[in-house]
Design a protein around this motif. Structure first.
Motif, mmCIF file in Angstrom:
data_model
loop_
_atom_site.group_PDB
_atom_site.id
_atom_site.type_symbol
_atom_site.label_atom_id
_atom_site.label_comp_id
_atom_site.label_asym_id
_atom_site.label_seq_id
_atom_site.Cartn_x
_atom_site.Cartn_y
_atom_site.Cartn_z
ATOM 1 N N LEU A 342 0.830 -1.209 0.000
ATOM 2 C CA LEU A 342 0.000 0.000 0.000
ATOM 3 C C LEU A 342 0.855 1.245 0.000
ATOM 4 O O LEU A 342 1.930 1.288 0.591
ATOM 5 C CB LEU A 342 -0.913 0.014 1.229
ATOM 6 C CG LEU A 342 -1.943 -1.116 1.323
ATOM 7 C CD1 LEU A 342 -2.697 -0.994 2.638
ATOM 8 C CD2 LEU A 342 -2.911 -1.069 0.145
ATOM 9 N N GLU A 345 -0.553 6.906 1.675
ATOM 10 C CA GLU A 345 -1.900 7.462 1.890
ATOM 11 C C GLU A 345 -2.893 6.348 2.177
ATOM 12 O O GLU A 345 -3.727 6.458 3.087
ATOM 13 C CB GLU A 345 -2.324 8.256 0.648
ATOM 14 C CG GLU A 345 -3.671 8.956 0.816
ATOM 15 C CD GLU A 345 -4.030 9.792 -0.392
ATOM 16 O OE1 GLU A 345 -5.091 10.458 -0.330
ATOM 17 O OE2 GLU A 345 -3.281 9.793 -1.391
ATOM 18 N N GLN A 346 -2.794 5.232 1.420
ATOM 19 C CA GLN A 346 -3.693 4.104 1.635
ATOM 20 C C GLN A 346 -3.459 3.459 3.010
ATOM 21 O O GLN A 346 -4.398 3.034 3.696
ATOM 22 C CB GLN A 346 -3.487 3.079 0.525
ATOM 23 C CG GLN A 346 -3.920 3.582 -0.848
ATOM 24 C CD GLN A 346 -3.500 2.636 -1.964
ATOM 25 O OE1 GLN A 346 -2.448 1.976 -1.862
ATOM 26 N NE2 GLN A 346 -4.304 2.568 -3.028
ATOM 27 N N TYR A 349 -5.242 5.473 5.510
ATOM 28 C CA TYR A 349 -6.678 5.193 5.544
ATOM 29 C C TYR A 349 -6.965 3.945 6.380
ATOM 30 O O TYR A 349 -7.916 3.897 7.187
ATOM 31 C CB TYR A 349 -7.208 4.964 4.123
ATOM 32 C CG TYR A 349 -7.212 6.215 3.259
ATOM 33 C CD1 TYR A 349 -7.304 7.487 3.831
ATOM 34 C CD2 TYR A 349 -7.140 6.096 1.864
ATOM 35 C CE1 TYR A 349 -7.302 8.619 3.026
ATOM 36 C CE2 TYR A 349 -7.147 7.222 1.065
ATOM 37 C CZ TYR A 349 -7.223 8.498 1.642
ATOM 38 O OH TYR A 349 -7.235 9.593 0.856
#
Length: 536
Positions: A342, A345-346, A349
């Motif tokens: 990932l 940013e992912q 999240y």
């Protein structure tokens, strides 16, 4: 008179001297005039009472000379002196029985009584009646004053004399009873105003000085009692169906009237129509009963609604745990499977999702705890709080910069040890969480407030709470800070208050921004519950 004594026999003279000596010892004045209205004899008291010089007591002194002297002295008041003299001479010449009072210029009042003699002339006695006349005037003045007071009073009043006759029946009494004073005064029939058959009224019983049981026989012990103000007086309240259109409730008092020697010479009774007051009281009691029934009904509805809400909160919270746990598991699976693949940013999240899930699970746990408090029965008992505190501190994880102190000597309290543990755990957690001090301190102790209550206090050196927020903090989901500033669900202090109230305790706070907070748990020393407000 001395010449007469010489002409009498020795025996007669002796008896006559005894008679004259007796006349001189009288407290009354005495005089004897012949048919020519010349003085035959008078005693010294006669001269003293009329204020006459000694020469006017000589035998043969004309009555006209005596009257003339008194007229010149002003004893007959203003007016023509000759006319005053002639009027009195003509009256004396009629030789008639007489009785009158004469007030001298000195203020002394003399009663004169006289009778004609069969051979002509007359004999008179003179008595000083000043004291009795003054007493009569004082009594008349008192009677007049009493009459003015009674008649001018707006309260219905009637007065009985010593013979139980009505002597006063004021205008207010006329209006209250519908019976005029002319009908009542002088009669022993004041019962007519209140009853159909003859019977004593309260004033009659007080005047007769009957025993207290006898008074209670007529008026009842519950509705009649001794006056707290007037000696030997009584007060009572009763319903009189014969008065007015549909009967009156009357409050009445009766007291004896006493003479100068303390003897009872009459009685006075006052009346007050309390029908409207009693009706208002009955209406108030009826409304009060209705209000109690309404409150009981509303309370039952509220308890049912709270129980339903608590059940709902419990079911919802319980049912949310499984989905939240599943979501958290899936999030953990994703994090594990996608680890290293990932973008930053992912990854952020995913971490945010896991944090939100943890917070959601904590809210659900707190809601379950909150609803569980009222769903379970309180296990109140006498216990030693020191043992509860020691057990809690032994299992409570703490950082090295946290210091907790408490008193060693604690009184035995009545409550639920488990709920007290819950309360203290939440308060300690709050004191540590909302605290920016380098050394975080929590102190605990207790005080007696002198009103049959004990207060357990817990004080921290945290950020403090403004006064206008101090009630808000005990409500569910009421947060003063964002979750980014301080973690938490906003339910912890709501649990504290609900637990305290569930035991019958109470809670309050003293705090100011930057000065820490002190929470007080109020506990009845005798184990009674406090009447406190509802839990929001």
């Amino acid at each position: 008179m001395k010449k007469t004594l010489k002409q009498t026999s020795t025996v007669e003279g002796r008896y006559l001297r005894w008679l004259l000596n007796g006349m001189e010892s009288l407290d009354q004045g005495f005089c004897l005039f012949d048919r020519r209205l010349e003085l035959v004899y008078c005693n010294g008291r006669y001269l003293e009472l009329l204020g006459l010089p000694q020469q006017y007591g000589e035998s043969g002194t004309p009555l006209r000379s005596i009257i003339q002297y008194q007229a010149e002295c002003g004893e007959y008041g203003p007016g023509d002196r000759n006319e005053q003299i002639e009027i009195r001479i003509r009256r004396a010449e009629r030789f008639e029985a007489h009785c009158f009072t004469h007030e001298r210029t000195s203020g002394k009042v003399i009663e004169v009584r006289g009778a004609p003699l069969s051979g002509g002339g007359f004999v008179s006695t003179f008595t000083d009646v000043t004291s009795s006349v003054q007493a009569q005037k004082a009594a008349a003045a008192s009677e007049e004053q009493l009459a003015r007071i009674v008649q001018g009073c707006a309260i219905p009043i009637f007065v009985l004399d010593s013979e139980h006759r009505v002597s006063h029946w004021n205008h207010a009494c006329e209006l209250a009873t519908g019976l005029s004073a002319n009908m009542m005064i002088g009669r022993r029939e004041c019962w007519r105003a209140f009853y159909q058959q003859p019977r004593p009224v309260l004033a009659d019983l007080v005047l007769s000085q009957v025993s207290e049981p006898e008074i209670f026989r007529y008026y009842g012990e519950k509705s009649c009692r001794r006056s707290r103000i007037i000696a030997d007086g009584y007060e009572a309240e009763d319903f009189f169906p014969e008065m007015g259109d549909s009967g009156y409730w009357m409050y009445f008092t009766a007291a004896p009237l006493r003479g100068h020697d303390g003897s009872v010479i009459g009685a006075i009774e006052t009346l007050q129509n309390v029908t409207e007051r009693n009706q208002a009281r009955a209406d108030l009691e009826r409304h009060h009963r209705h209000l109690e029934e309404l409150v009981a009904h509303r309370t039952h509805e509220l308890l049912a609604a709270n129980e339903e809400l608590s059940q709902y909160a419990y079911v919802v919270s319980h049912d949310l745990k499984a989905p939240l746990r599943a979501i958290r598991n899936y999030a953990d699976f994703l994090a594990e499977d996608l680890s290293g693949t990932l973008a930053a940013e992912q990854e952020g999240y995913l971490q945010g999702l896991k944090k939100a899930l943890r917070q959601g699970e904590q809210i659900v746990d707190d809601l379950l705890e909150y609803s569980r408090i009222t769903r379970s029965d309180t296990r109140n008992q006498w216990f030693q709080p020191a043992a509860v505190i020691d057990e809690l501190l032994a299992i409570l994880p703490m950082d090295s910069n946290v210091e907790i102190n408490h008193q060693n000597d604690w009184p035995t309290l009545y409550g639920d040890p488990f709920l007290l543990t819950q309360i203290l755990q939440n308060l300690i957690a709050n004191g540590i969480k909302f605290n920016c001090s380098e050394k975080k301190q929590i102190n605990m102790g207790w005080i007696s407030n002198g009103n049959g209550a004990i207060e357990i206090w817990l004080r921290d050196n945290g950020i403090g709470i403004a006064a206008h927020h101090q009630q808000q903090i005990f409500r569910v989901f009421q947060r003063l800070h964002t979750s980014s500033e301080y973690a938490g669900t906003g339910i912890g202090l709501a649990i504290v208050k609900k637990a305290a109230l569930h035991m019958g305790w109470d809670i309050r706070i003293e705090s100011a921004p930057g000065q820490g907070s002190t929470f007080y748990l109020k506990v009845a020393a005798d184990g009674h519950r406090f009447e406190v407000g509802k839990v929001d």
